[in-house]
Structure formats: C-alpha cells, structure tokens
Write a protein that holds these residues in place. Structure first.
Motif, short mmCIF file in Angstrom:
data_model
loop_
_atom_site.label_atom_id
_atom_site.label_comp_id
_atom_site.label_asym_id
_atom_site.label_seq_id
_atom_site.Cartn_x
_atom_site.Cartn_y
_atom_site.Cartn_z
N LYS A 164 0.82 -1.21 0.00
CA LYS A 164 0.00 0.00 0.00
C LYS A 164 0.85 1.26 0.00
O LYS A 164 1.95 1.29 0.56
N ILE A 165 0.31 2.29 -0.64
CA ILE A 165 0.99 3.59 -0.72
C ILE A 165 0.54 4.45 0.46
O ILE A 165 -0.66 4.64 0.66
N ASN A 166 1.50 4.97 1.21
CA ASN A 166 1.16 5.85 2.33
C ASN A 166 0.81 7.23 1.78
O ASN A 166 1.67 7.94 1.27
N ILE A 167 -0.45 7.57 1.89
CA ILE A 167 -0.93 8.81 1.29
C ILE A 167 -0.36 10.05 1.96
O ILE A 167 -0.37 11.14 1.39
N ASN A 168 0.17 9.89 3.17
CA ASN A 168 0.71 11.04 3.90
C ASN A 168 2.20 11.28 3.65
O ASN A 168 2.74 12.30 4.07
N LEU B 236 -8.14 0.61 -1.23
CA LEU B 236 -7.53 -0.71 -1.10
C LEU B 236 -6.02 -0.65 -1.31
O LEU B 236 -5.28 -1.52 -0.84
N TYR B 237 -5.59 0.42 -1.99
CA TYR B 237 -4.17 0.55 -2.33
C TYR B 237 -3.47 1.63 -1.50
O TYR B 237 -2.28 1.88 -1.70
N LEU B 238 -4.20 2.27 -0.58
CA LEU B 238 -3.63 3.36 0.19
C LEU B 238 -3.58 3.04 1.68
O LEU B 238 -4.36 2.24 2.20
N ALA B 239 -2.65 3.69 2.35
CA ALA B 239 -2.54 3.59 3.81
C ALA B 239 -2.44 5.00 4.37
O ALA B 239 -1.91 5.90 3.72
#
Length: 291
Positions: free
Chosen positions: A230-234, A287-290
C-alpha cells in the motif's frame, strides 16, 4: 378627616368587585410569567427538531446527489463496502448486521435473505435489489440459499469459476463480447494494478460494457488476491501516487498540495475535498492506500 375617610369606605358589592378585579390582575400576571418561561423551551425544542429534520433532509439530498454521480452496476451484495452501502442508502447499523453475518462464514443468496439479515426497509430494498447479482449456483432449489457457507462456495468456485487474476487472453476471449482488443486490455489493466483485489474492478476496464462484465464474472472471479504494497498517502510523492491507475497526475499533485496545507490526512473521507478526486471509486482506491 372624616370626609377623607369616607372616600375609602365601600359597600359589600363594591368590595366584591374590587376583589375579583385584583384576582383577575394577579391571574393575568401569573399566566404571563408562566407563558414566558414555557415559550423559550418550546421554541428551543421546535428549533432542535427543525434542525434534526433539516439535517436529515441535507443528508438525503447529499445522498441523492452522490447517487446521481455514481453509476451503479450489478453486484453481489455479500461484498458491500461501507462506502457502497452509504451510496445505496443503507444505514451504518444495516451494513454492520451484514458484516457480522458474513464474519460467521455465511452468505446471503437471495433478496429475502438480504432483508432478513440487514433489516433494511422495503423502500430501500426495492431501490437496490434490482442491482443484486447472485451466483448461478444459488438458484439450486434443492438447498436453501441461506444454508450455503464459505466451504460450499469454495467447492462450487473450484468446479465452475476460475481465478480472474490468472486468466489468459485466450481464456478471456471465450466470453461472448470479448475479442482480441478487450482481452489484451483486461490483462494490461490487471498488470498495472498488480492484480485485481475485488471483482468490481473489472468494470473499470475501458470499453468493457457492464453486460460483458457480468458474463465474465460468471466464469472468472477474484479467488486468489495479490499481495499489494500500500501507498502511504501522507508520505508518498506525486510520482508514487500517480503509479496508481485510478489517480491522474494532477489529482496526485492536488493530494500532495492538500497535505502540505492541511497536514496529515486522517481519514479517506478527506479525499472528497480534493478537486477532481474520483470519489465514486474510493472503495477501490483505498484498497491501495494507507494513512
């Protein structure tokens, strides 16, 4: 002095009149103060009730606007997400009942089962049930739909359904409506995603009509999910965010700009504030983000 006192002498009838007059004045005063003490409370209650009604109206309006912006395709109601449930008009309690039922390894396989489990109202059920799509094997009349468990479904899936994540272009071309171009496009889209996580992602393949998706899902479904980092959105850069199929570069830039101005993104709901963010696909994107 005697004449002066005579002015304050009253006969019995006059005294009675004065008494009643004083009684009326006192009664009016008491009534006035009682009404003054009641009116603010009644007014406040009415105001609160009006506020609650207005909140409900605003919520319904927002829900209707969201529904207008989201095209609903046929789906298996067993896999309703919180976001999709909200779009469809389900309450949090109704969604939670379904999730609790599913945690027991059970599935709802008819409209009647769905209402029995969620306790959704007839009005909402009539709106959303036309979009329900249950697997063909649930139509087996010799076994009650509600008695099917995860074990039953896995057994049926092994016999009838293949994994969408391992389907080849040649296998996909056997579906009526899928030719050389569409089969290649499905595989390419799957590779860009790193694999399908949910069946509904097949609707996102460009040029694939909903009717064709339905036919495809009768033969292929997500059985083995890929492991996704997952991609960390922050913390992710614009370049990293743009690698996600669902996010165009300018949207990724907007996410980073929003983050720089407002600080840490605490919930996926905040993404709705970002210009051009494809909120109708948030259930797939997250589903792909954290966080």
């Amino acid at each position: 002095m005697k004449n002066f006192k005579s002015h304050f002498r009253f006969n019995k009838q006059e005294r009675s009149g004065i008494f009643y007059l004083l009684f009326i004045i006192v009664a009016l005063q008491v009534t006035y103060f009682v009404l003054r003490s009641i009116e603010p409370t009644a007014s406040n209650n009415a105001f609160e009730e009006n506020e609650q009604i207005q909140d409900q109206i605003d919520s319904l309006k927002a829900q209707e606007q969201l529904k207008d912006s989201v095209k609903i395709f046929p789906f298996n109601p067993n896999y309703i997400t919180d976001y999709k449930g909200y779009v469809l008009g389900l309450s949090v309690e109704e969604i939670d009942r379904l999730l609790l039922f599913r945690k027991g390894g059970k599935f709802v396989n008819s409209v009647e089962d769905f209402q029995k489990v969620t306790k959704v109202s007839d009005s909402v059920l009539n709106l959303i049930s036309p979009y329900f799509k249950f697997p063909e094997w649930t139509k087996n009349k010799n076994k009650p739909a509600s008695s099917y468990t995860t074990k039953d479904i896995r057994k049926e899936s092994t016999l009838q359904i293949s994994d969408l994540n391992s389907a080849t272009t040649e296998e996909l071309k056997k579906i009526n409506g899928i030719g050389e171009t569409l089969s290649a496009r499905i595989v390419k889209f799957r590779d860009r995603l790193g694999g399908f996580l949910v069946n509904e992602q097949l609707y996102d393949v460009y040029g694939l009509e909903p009717e064709i998706v339905e036919r495809t899902l009768e033969r292929f479904q997500v059985i083995k999910k890929p492991v996704i980092e997952k991609i960390n959105i922050n913390t992710a850069s614009v370049k990293s965010l743009s690698k996600l199929v669902y996010l165009q570069k300018h949207v990724s830039e907007s996410i980073v700009n929003y983050r720089n101005v407002n600080g840490t993104i605490l919930s996926f709901d905040e993404l709705s504030k970002i210009e051009d963010f494809p909120i109708e696909k948030i259930d797939r994107i997250k589903l792909y983000l954290a966080l």
